[in-house]
Design an enzyme around this catalytic site. Structure first.
Site, mmCIF file in Angstrom:
data_model
loop_
_atom_site.group_PDB
_atom_site.id
_atom_site.type_symbol
_atom_site.label_atom_id
_atom_site.label_comp_id
_atom_site.label_asym_id
_atom_site.label_seq_id
_atom_site.Cartn_x
_atom_site.Cartn_y
_atom_site.Cartn_z
ATOM 1 N NE ARG A 51 -3.040 -0.209 3.239
ATOM 2 C CZ ARG A 51 -3.980 0.501 3.889
ATOM 3 N NH1 ARG A 51 -5.148 0.706 3.336
ATOM 4 N NH2 ARG A 51 -3.731 1.009 5.091
ATOM 5 C CG ASP A 52 3.467 4.518 1.359
ATOM 6 O OD1 ASP A 52 3.270 5.172 0.307
ATOM 7 O OD2 ASP A 52 3.980 5.010 2.379
#
Length: 208
Positions: free
Chosen positions: A37-38
């Site tokens: 997610r990042d």
């Protein structure tokens, strides 16, 4: 990764290895049901001993099957897929989009799509407009490396002996990885990885 880039230019072949390593990392994560997610340059690390790139900082990662486990705002705006920005749930393809954005930015003098080519200057307003155009589905242009003349000094990459055809092919791969239409992108990390391995065989002099 950022320290390595500051210390030395990365060759086109090395860039393909970097992207392949990232694909291998998210293959493992996704096989275990984990979405990072990042994914962004600040969360990528290089091992001089192994000569490998690794993904770190799983602070907002989660198991995709455990929706209630999600924590924090997912992703970084400059590497976020348009559909995530528009409210769709973060999934495996969103990690892959972020990998594609890293490849694209390296081929675009560390600039997001829709900014003027380096070294032309741009304002914060122009940067915001460029991010807006990408996140709202405008067709992604090929990165600026395809418009550089042979021998032109690049701030991030060493062109080496890669042919113009090879450079253009890699630029097309990068643009496809972040296509505004999700259905036009690579369906999995494995698919992108195999495409890059084939590119290495064609242009990088790598047999396997």
């Amino acid at each position: 990764l950022k320290q390595k880039v500051l210390q030395e230019k990365i060759s086109i072949e090395e860039l393909s290895r970097l992207t392949i390593d990232l694909c291998s990392a998210i293959e493992v994560c996704h096989a275990k049901g984990i979405v990072h997610r990042d994914i962004k340059p600040e969360n990528i690390f290089y091992s001089p001993l192994l000569k490998k790139y690794k993904i770190g900082d799983f602070g907002i990662a989660c198991y995709l099957s455990r929706v209630t486990e999600e924590k924090g705002q997912p992703g970084t705006l400059t590497h976020m897929a348009p559909e995530v920005y528009c409210g769709e749930l973060f999934d495996y393809t969103s990690d892959l989009y972020a990998v594609g954005m890293i490849l694209y930015k390296f081929l675009n003098e560390n600039r997001v799509p829709f900014l003027p080519d380096y070294p032309e200057k741009y304002s914060p307003a122009m940067r915001n407009q460029a991010i807006h155009r990408r996140l709202h589905g405008e067709a992604i242009p090929l990165p600026s490396i395809v418009r550089k003349k042979r021998g032109k000094i690049l701030s991030l990459l060493d062109m080496g002996k890669i042919s113009e055809q090879g450079v253009r092919h890699l630029a097309i791969i990068a643009a496809k990885a972040i296509d505004s239409d999700k259905s036009n992108r690579y369906a999995s990390a494995t698919e992108l990885k195999l495409e890059l391995i084939q590119w290495q065989r064609l242009y990088g002099g790598i047999e396997s």
